[in-house]
Structures are given as structure tokens and as C-alpha cells.
Design an enzyme around this catalytic site. Structure first.
Site, PDB file in Angstrom:
ATOM      1  N   GLU A 181       0.734  -1.152  -0.005  1.00  0.00           N
ATOM      2  CA  GLU A 181       0.046  -0.020  -0.262  1.00  0.00           C
ATOM      3  C   GLU A 181       0.893   1.214   0.116  1.00  0.00           C
ATOM      4  OE1 GLU A 181       0.499   1.755   2.937  1.00  0.00           O
ATOM      5  OE2 GLU A 181       1.848   0.066   3.452  1.00  0.00           O
ATOM      6  N   GLU A 220       4.862   0.308   0.575  1.00  0.00           N
ATOM      7  CA  GLU A 220       4.861   0.195  -1.021  1.00  0.00           C
ATOM      8  C   GLU A 220       4.797  -1.260  -1.350  1.00  0.00           C
ATOM      9  OE1 GLU A 220       7.831   2.375  -3.279  1.00  0.00           O
ATOM     10  OE2 GLU A 220       7.594   3.973  -1.542  1.00  0.00           O
TER      11      GLU A 220
END
Length: 308
Positions: free
Chosen positions: A128, A272
Site C-alpha cells: 500500500e 509500497e
């Protein structure tokens, strides 16, 4: 949640653009490990429709925004039921598209598995991007586990003691304000205190289990979404790997609730999906050893019947 943040929310759209341009950590790690990367906007509080991925690269930028950010969960639900369902569907659609892409790639390269391609031959890494979302993840973990805000709230982007106290206070307020909805079940808790990215990741895990494709959760935030998915559908645990033990305070409680030790313990806190991608070579190596390595009994048996 402004008082609980160190960095401004403008960082999120800037980082989305950096990932799409191939300049961010996730972009680089995916390229180094021959992984395709889809970055999906489900709720960034900015208009980034002009952002596209580098043409011909391993990256795909998807614009599937449900709404620009969520409501404050300190006084009521972060999302409406419809918004939560839309975000869940966006994550599920991403997995479906990834499986179709993998099948097409396997077909083009002539890869078969007992006469046909199998999703078990591939893996999906879930991560995310969102400044401040460790607060929502901590609230979701607390809602699903009954843990206290003090146990699950960490320093996120690096907040000081005052910032940490603010996070704990806002999580406590959210749990109190949404008590009834939280008690309705995992998806109710997700709607109450989750973010759109948390809901999308939950949908991704649920879809991965349905497709019977292995899925790797990145760190604390994506792990909280994985817990919501497991609580809603226990079968998710059968295809789930936890990639790394995050530096966030609630990581140990999260691992205990899911019932799985992470593959890596490197103090990562970047997000990420980077930890998930880093764990892929180790998991690939483990799979190769299970399927291809002879046991000691096999080696001794072969030696016993071999030529004199």
C-alpha cells in the site's frame, strides 16, 4: 488525523507518481525481481488521473478511485457501506486482472501445469501507499483483536512522543465512536475504522483465496487488511504468507492474531509492498527445495542400490 502525522498528505500523490515513473523503491525492486507492478488509486485525496506509467515498462497505473479520502473515524464510520464494498471490489478486480495477465503470459511462453496453467505457480504481493495509514491500520487491528491503542500504535512515519500519544488518543476515540459497527463483524470493523486502501487489500486477499493463488502481505498496514480478510473468510490463511516483521509497535500482536511468523525480520517500515517483493526469492527457493531436493533417506537409498 492531522495532529498524528509527521508528513503532509501531499506526499501520497507525489509517491504514486514516483512509483508510476519507475523511480520509487517498489518500482525498482519489482524490476530487479522480474515482477509486474500495478499501482491502483482507490482513494487518494487528489486528482491524479493525469499520472500514467512508463510506456512499455513492468508498471501499470490504474485509476479506480472510490472517493477522495475517507471521513474522520474519530466521530463515526470512516466509510459508508457502499464505499467499503466498492473498495473491496476494486481490490478483487485487481487480483482477477493479475491472474488473467499471468495466464496470458504463461500461455505465450508455453508454460503448462498438468496440461494447463495453474495460479499456484505464481504469487501476488500486496502492499500500500498512504501517508498516515498506520493509524487506520492500528485502529483496525485493535478493533479486530481487542488490543489497546497503546499496544498497536507505533511511530509510523517517525512521529515523536506527542505524535504517538495523539495517535493513541484518536484510535481510542474511533473505537469508542464505532463500537456497535465494529461488533457487527470484520467487514463492519473495516468500514468503521479502515481506509479505502485497507478495504481494497482485504478484497484482494479474499479474491486470491477464491482464485487459489498464493498471496504475500507486505507489512503492518497490509497485514491488518490480511487479518480482516482472514477473520471474514478463514480460508484466506491457507494461501497467505506474511513477508516481514515491521518496525511498527503492533507487529507482534498482528502476527499472533494471524498465527504466522513473517519470512523476514529486517526492521522495515517503508511500505509500497517492498517487504513482500523482497521475500519472493526466499519463498521461491523454499518451494524449489520442497519440490526438487532429495531427502537424506532418498540419497542413502540411491547409494545402497547403486553400482559397486
Amino acid at each position: 488525523l492531522t495532529d498524528a502525522l509527521l508528513h503532509l498528505s501531499q506526499v501520497t500523490p507525489a509517491m504514486y507518481a514516483a512509483i508510476a515513473a519507475g523511480q520509487a523503491a517498489s518500482s525498482v525492486l519489482c524490476a530487479a525481481n522480474n515482477c509486474s507492478l500495478s499501482i491502483i488509486d482507490v482513494g487518494i485525496d487528489a486528482d491524479i488521473r493525469h499520472v500514467s506509467a512508463v510506456a512499455g515498462s513492468h508498471i501499470t497505473a490504474v485509476h479506480n478511485k472510490v472517493c477522495p479520502g475517507t471521513a474522520s473515524f474519530a466521530s463515526g464510520p470512516a466509510m459508508t457501506e457502499q464505499q467499503c464494498q466498492q473498495a473491496l471490489a476494486a481490490g478483487a478486480a485487481a487480483v482477477q486482472q493479475a491472474c488473467e495477465h499471468m495466464e496470458q503470459a504463461a500461455s505465450a511462453s508455453g508454460v503448462t501445469h498438468h496440461g494447463g496453467w495453474s495460479t499456484s505457480q505464481c504469487v501476488i504481493c500486496v502492499g500500500e501507499l498512504g501517508i498516515g495509514n498506520t493509524t487506520a491500520a492500528a485502529a483496525l487491528l485493535a478493533a479486530l483483536s481487542g488490543a489497546s491503542p497503546q499496544e498497536v500504535c507505533g511511530r509510523g512515519t517517525g512521529v515523536d512522543n506527542a505524535g504517538l500519544s495523539a495517535k493513541q488518543q484518536v484510535v481510542a476515540a474511533a473505537l469508542a465512536a464505532n463500537k456497535q459497527l465494529i461488533q457487527s463483524g470484520p467487514l463492519g470493523a473495516l468500514q468503521a475504522v479502515g481506509g479505502l486502501e485497507l478495504a481494497a487489500m482485504t478484497g484482494a486477499y479474499l479474491a486470491a483465496a477464491q482464485q487459489q493463488v498464493p498471496v504475500i502481505a507486505d507489512g503492518f498496514v497490509s497485514g491488518a487488511a490480511a487479518l480482516a480478510a482472514v477473520r471474514h473468510q478463514p480460508a484466506v490463511a491457507q494461501c497467505l504468507f506474511m513477508s516481514h516483521s515491521s518496525a511498527e509497535a503492533g507487529t507482534q500482536r498482528l502476527s499472533a492474531e494471524i498465527g504466522q511468523l513473517p519470512v523476514l525480520d529486517m526492521g522495515l517500515r517503508l511500505g509500497e509492498g517492498t517487504g513482500a517483493v523482497l521475500s519472493v526469492p526466499l519463498l521461491r527457493s523454499a518451494a524449489a527445495m520442497v519440490s526438487d531436493m532429495a531427502s537424506l533417506d532418498d540419497v542413502l537409498a540411491a547409494a545402497a542400490v547403486g553400482p559397486n
